[in-house]
Design an enzyme around this catalytic site. Structure first.
Site, PDB file in Angstrom:
ATOM      1  N   PRO A 303     -45.623  -8.087 -98.886  1.00 44.22           N
ATOM      2  CA  PRO A 303     -46.269  -8.504 -97.632  1.00 44.22           C
ATOM      3  C   PRO A 303     -47.720  -8.061 -97.663  1.00 44.22           C
ATOM      4  O   PRO A 303     -48.006  -6.890 -97.927  1.00 44.22           O
ATOM      5  CB  PRO A 303     -45.464  -7.762 -96.555  1.00 44.22           C
ATOM      6  CG  PRO A 303     -44.826  -6.615 -97.265  1.00 44.22           C
ATOM      7  CD  PRO A 303     -44.611  -7.040 -98.678  1.00 44.22           C
ATOM      8  N   LEU A 304     -48.637  -8.981 -97.415  1.00 46.48           N
ATOM      9  CA  LEU A 304     -50.070  -8.710 -97.568  1.00 46.48           C
ATOM     10  C   LEU A 304     -50.812  -9.124 -96.303  1.00 46.48           C
ATOM     11  O   LEU A 304     -50.630 -10.237 -95.811  1.00 46.48           O
ATOM     12  CB  LEU A 304     -50.639  -9.486 -98.769  1.00 46.48           C
ATOM     13  CG  LEU A 304     -49.981  -9.193-100.116  1.00 46.48           C
ATOM     14  CD1 LEU A 304     -50.323 -10.282-101.123  1.00 46.48           C
ATOM     15  CD2 LEU A 304     -50.423  -7.834-100.629  1.00 46.48           C
ATOM     16  N   THR A 305     -51.664  -8.251 -95.799  1.00 41.89           N
ATOM     17  CA  THR A 305     -52.424  -8.601 -94.612  1.00 41.89           C
ATOM     18  C   THR A 305     -53.502  -9.623 -94.958  1.00 41.89           C
ATOM     19  O   THR A 305     -54.040  -9.625 -96.063  1.00 41.89           O
ATOM     20  CB  THR A 305     -53.102  -7.359 -94.002  1.00 41.89           C
ATOM     21  OG1 THR A 305     -54.002  -6.791 -94.962  1.00 41.89           O
ATOM     22  CG2 THR A 305     -52.084  -6.325 -93.609  1.00 41.89           C
ATOM     23  N   CYS A 390     -47.950   1.736 -95.005  1.00 36.93           N
ATOM     24  CA  CYS A 390     -49.330   1.351 -94.699  1.00 36.93           C
ATOM     25  C   CYS A 390     -50.199   2.594 -94.535  1.00 36.93           C
ATOM     26  O   CYS A 390     -49.901   3.469 -93.715  1.00 36.93           O
ATOM     27  CB  CYS A 390     -49.382   0.508 -93.428  1.00 36.93           C
ATOM     28  SG  CYS A 390     -51.057  -0.058 -93.024  1.00 36.93           S
ATOM     29  N   LYS A 430     -39.995  -0.196 -97.004  1.00 41.80           N
ATOM     30  CA  LYS A 430     -41.066  -0.053 -97.994  1.00 41.80           C
ATOM     31  C   LYS A 430     -41.798   1.245 -97.675  1.00 41.80           C
ATOM     32  O   LYS A 430     -42.212   1.471 -96.533  1.00 41.80           O
ATOM     33  CB  LYS A 430     -42.026  -1.235 -97.930  1.00 41.80           C
ATOM     34  CG  LYS A 430     -43.189  -1.164 -98.914  1.00 41.80           C
ATOM     35  CD  LYS A 430     -44.037  -2.436 -98.829  1.00 41.80           C
ATOM     36  CE  LYS A 430     -45.153  -2.429 -99.873  1.00 41.80           C
ATOM     37  NZ  LYS A 430     -46.259  -1.540 -99.513  1.00 41.80           N
ATOM     38  N   GLY A 502     -43.592  -0.294-107.180  1.00 46.05           N
ATOM     39  CA  GLY A 502     -44.852  -0.987-106.906  1.00 46.05           C
ATOM     40  C   GLY A 502     -46.037  -0.134-107.303  1.00 46.05           C
ATOM     41  O   GLY A 502     -45.984   1.093-107.227  1.00 46.05           O
ATOM     42  N   GLY A 503     -47.094  -0.800-107.750  1.00 49.61           N
ATOM     43  CA  GLY A 503     -48.318  -0.107-108.084  1.00 49.61           C
ATOM     44  C   GLY A 503     -48.869  -0.471-109.445  1.00 49.61           C
ATOM     45  O   GLY A 503     -48.248  -0.177-110.468  1.00 49.61           O
ATOM     46  N   ASP A 504     -50.000  -1.162-109.460  1.00 44.66           N
ATOM     47  CA  ASP A 504     -50.788  -1.430-110.675  1.00 44.66           C
ATOM     48  C   ASP A 504     -50.199  -2.473-111.615  1.00 44.66           C
ATOM     49  O   ASP A 504     -50.713  -2.649-112.714  1.00 44.66           O
ATOM     50  CB  ASP A 504     -51.029  -0.142-111.485  1.00 44.66           C
ATOM     51  CG  ASP A 504     -51.667   0.953-110.677  1.00 44.66           C
ATOM     52  OD1 ASP A 504     -52.405   0.623-109.729  1.00 44.66           O
ATOM     53  OD2 ASP A 504     -51.420   2.141-110.969  1.00 44.66           O
ATOM     54  N   GLY A 526     -48.374  -6.932-105.406  1.00 44.57           N
ATOM     55  CA  GLY A 526     -49.334  -7.070-104.319  1.00 44.57           C
ATOM     56  C   GLY A 526     -50.692  -7.504-104.822  1.00 44.57           C
ATOM     57  O   GLY A 526     -51.006  -8.685-104.893  1.00 44.57           O
TER      58      GLY A 526
END
Length: 661
Positions: A303-305, A390, A430, A502-504, A526
């Site tokens: 989910p991305l703002t 967040c 998350k 998640g991450g990179d 993301g």
């Protein structure tokens, strides 16, 4: 060219493609979770002067560089409207009951005379890697006398192509695609009845909420019996276990260590281990009745703002994303019946597994929001995700997002209540590794999420809240957390829930090495998807895709098309689509074609030096100048109005004269 020594953290672009070494401020990646602007419509680059660095940009002091970092505050994107506004009822060929009292014009001929010329939306085959990049065979105004009409019969309307009719009627900026002039000179709208009947069910967006329902929610008259019973039970439990203001209870919430006694633990101790004491009107809920999530091996778009709206998710699905989640929505805004917030739950039929992400700080807002979502969109959502990751200050300070990591007792009550309120719709979480550097807590919290509170999927971003996006994600710690959850599940004889890391992750090689090395069921993508949406294709096909510039432009064309379908094809819709297309380009320009790199795979945290592409289009798509993004948008959405400008979200993306100090 002599060998160039690039500073640490710079992507290893081959020497023959380097232009010069410019020290650019790093982009603020916080936008991937949750004012400088160009002024006017000037040239793509400011002119150089005696104080300029190579490439025509002024040398910046340390203070100026610091001022350019971070997000632009207070961005405003007002709606751009027609000079002469046509009544929407008349625009769709119906009668306006207000008649002469209507504040909009009913004169179609006058409206068309004042209306800007139709936008020519190019087909895929018109894209080219050299200027002008879009080859148009048909002249504008085709078929109209003298070419003076605003209509262009050679254009296409994405809404008409998808559904057989255009909901904007005469207001459509691609009107020539679905309008004809009769023998009497009158212009009429065209409807493809056959296509309309065939495709309506497969292209109509899902999860709409009526104005009447919003009014009921706003006036707090929406019935939420499960929430009412659950909150009453919580009150009874607190009373049975002691005053919530009791020092021991306060200290437990304040401490926030996932391994310490929390309010829920204290209550359980004082009520014989039961969540609800005898006599409480507990709402029955069995976790075994929840839908099981069989997500192992599936690709997951985070989910991305801002950028992660329906058109972007639709593009990612076309490129291989299996699971999608809407932008983070605030529970308080849902309960206030905010139209903007409720628009975040909209789903396209192509999204086969779709969820909604909620942020909030207490059961009294999260649980009723979940109950309303479950009632209104039964069958329209596959899961509801709780945001515990967040890092944005505004969210954190309210007690939401990653702040919930320090209040596990409260989080547990939120999860249990939402599970009850949502029926068979699963709840997922998350989270980040912790709040502060050096104080990881996820290994203590994660085993409780599924075994005690019934979470059906856990996603762990390998950074603390304090880190934001500095330093690399800690995948060794993610592996430890996975092992902790699996050990707890094994002890209690429970089926394993999906765990995503998640991450990179920025390449197929990254994805499969991290998946196989940590035991996660998949990786939530993301920033990697923002920079190169085709990463899902790379993952599915286990390859690194040296995508051509025309293929990238075709994806931008598709994103523009999906934007028009979602936001509308009138003047306001076109420029809303333009805004979000430019938002997407503010990430995509950071992609470095892998054919230009000395080594593979590319790393997401490496910044690009100034380079030229292998053709003119590749060079243009790498431009960090926001005015070039507007230029790209004009290839598909026509000239931007003089009153419209795009302010980048990140200061480091603004290349105006003013931003040079």
């Amino acid at each position: 060219m002599a060998d160039v020594v690039l500073p640490p953290g710079t992507a290893p672009v081959k020497t023959e493609f380097l232009l010069h070494n410019i020290n650019l401020p790093a982009a603020d990646d916080d936008a991937a979770e949750g004012s400088t602007s160009h002024a006017g419509r000037g040239p793509s680059r400011p002119d150089a002067d005696a104080d300029s660095a190579p490439g025509g940009r002024k040398k910046l002091t340390k203070e100026q560089k610091k001022a350019q970092r971070g997000a632009n505050k207070g961005r405003r994107f007002g709606k751009v409207r027609d000079e002469l506004e046509l009544c929407w009822r008349v625009a769709n060929g119906t009668i306006c009951e207000r008649g002469s009292e209507c504040r909009f014009t009913h004169d179609i001929d006058a409206y068309l005379a004042a209306k800007p010329r139709d936008i020519h939306f190019p087909p895929s085959g018109a894209l080219h890697e050299t200027q002008p990049f879009i080859l148009v065979d048909e002249p504008l105004g085709n078929g109209m006398e003298g070419g003076d009409s605003s209509l262009d019969f050679s254009t296409t309307c994405t809404c008409f192509n998808e559904t057989g009719e255009c909901r904007l009627g005469f207001k459509c900026r691609f009107l020539g695609a679905h309008a004809r002039r009769g023998d009497d000179g009158a212009i009429t709208l065209v409807v493809d009845e056959e296509k309309k009947s065939k495709v309506a069910l497969t292209t109509t967006e899902l999860n709409h909420i009526s104005p009447e329902t919003l009014k009921i929610i706003r006036t707090r008259k929406y019935s939420t019996p499960i929430t009412d019973a659950y909150l009453k039970d919580l009150e009874v439990v607190v009373n049975a276990g002691g005053d919530a203001d009791e020092p021991q209870v306060q200290e437990a919430e304040k401490e926030g260590d996932a391994g310490s006694d929390t309010v829920s633990d204290l209550i359980a101790q004082r009520t014989g281990g039961m969540l609800s004491p005898p006599g409480a009107s507990d709402v029955p809920m069995r976790f075994s009745e929840k839908k099981r999530l069989h997500w192992s091996g599936k690709t997951y778009l985070a989910p991305l703002t801002t950028v992660g709206n329906l058109p972007f998710r639709r593009l990612c699905v076309s490129l291989g994303a299996d699971i999608t989640c809407g932008e983070m929505g605030l529970a308080t805004s849902f309960l206030a019946a905010s139209r903007e917030e409720w628009s975040l739950v909209r789903r396209h039929p192509c999204e086969s597994i779709f969820g909604i992400q909620l942020a909030g700080n207490k059961p009294s807002t999260m649980v009723p929001t979940a109950e309303i979502l479950g009632k209104e969109f039964a069958g329209g959502i596959d899961f509801v995700d709780i945001n515990c990751g967040c890092p944005i200050d505004l969210v954190f300070r309210s007690g939401s997002g990653s702040a919930l990591l320090d209040t596990p007792g409260k989080l547990g009550k939120i999860i249990v209540g939402m599970n009850k309120a949502l029926g068979d719709i699963p709840v997922t979480v998350k989270l980040r590794t912790g709040v502060k550097d050096g104080r990881n807590t996820a290994h203590k919290l994660m085993p409780r999420l599924s075994t005690e509170w019934g979470t059906e999927c856990i996603t762990l971003h390998g950074r603390t809240r304090q880190q934001r996006y500095t330093k690399l994600a800690d995948w060794d710690y993610i592996r430890q957390c996975v092992e902790a959850v699996r050990a707890r599940e094994s002890e209690e004889g429970l089926s394993p829930v999906p765990i995503f890391g998640g991450g990179d992750c920025f390449s197929s090689q990254d994805y499969w090495e991290k998946t196989e090395g940590t035991g996660v069921d998949g990786i939530m993508i993301g920033r990697g998807a923002l920079i190169k949406p085709w990463i899902f294709t790379e993952i599915k096909e286990r390859r690194e895709w040296d995508i051509r510039s025309t293929e990238r432009l075709e994806l931008i064309r598709k994103l523009a098309e999906y934007g028009l379908s979602h936001f509308g094809t009138d003047t306001a819709g076109v420029n809303t689509a333009r805004r979000y297309l430019c938002e997407a380009l503010s990430f995509q320009y950071r992609y470095i074609p892998i054919g230009l790199l000395e080594r593979l795979p590319a790393q997401i945290n490496e910044r690009a030096p100034a380079f030229r592409g292998r053709d003119d289009l590749e060079t243009l798509l790498a431009s960090p100048d926001s005015r070039d993004w507007v230029r790209v948008s004009e290839m598909f959405l026509g000239p931007a109005p003089e009153t419209w400008s795009f302010t980048p979200k990140h200061k480091s993306n603004a290349y105006s004269v003013e931003s040079q100090g």
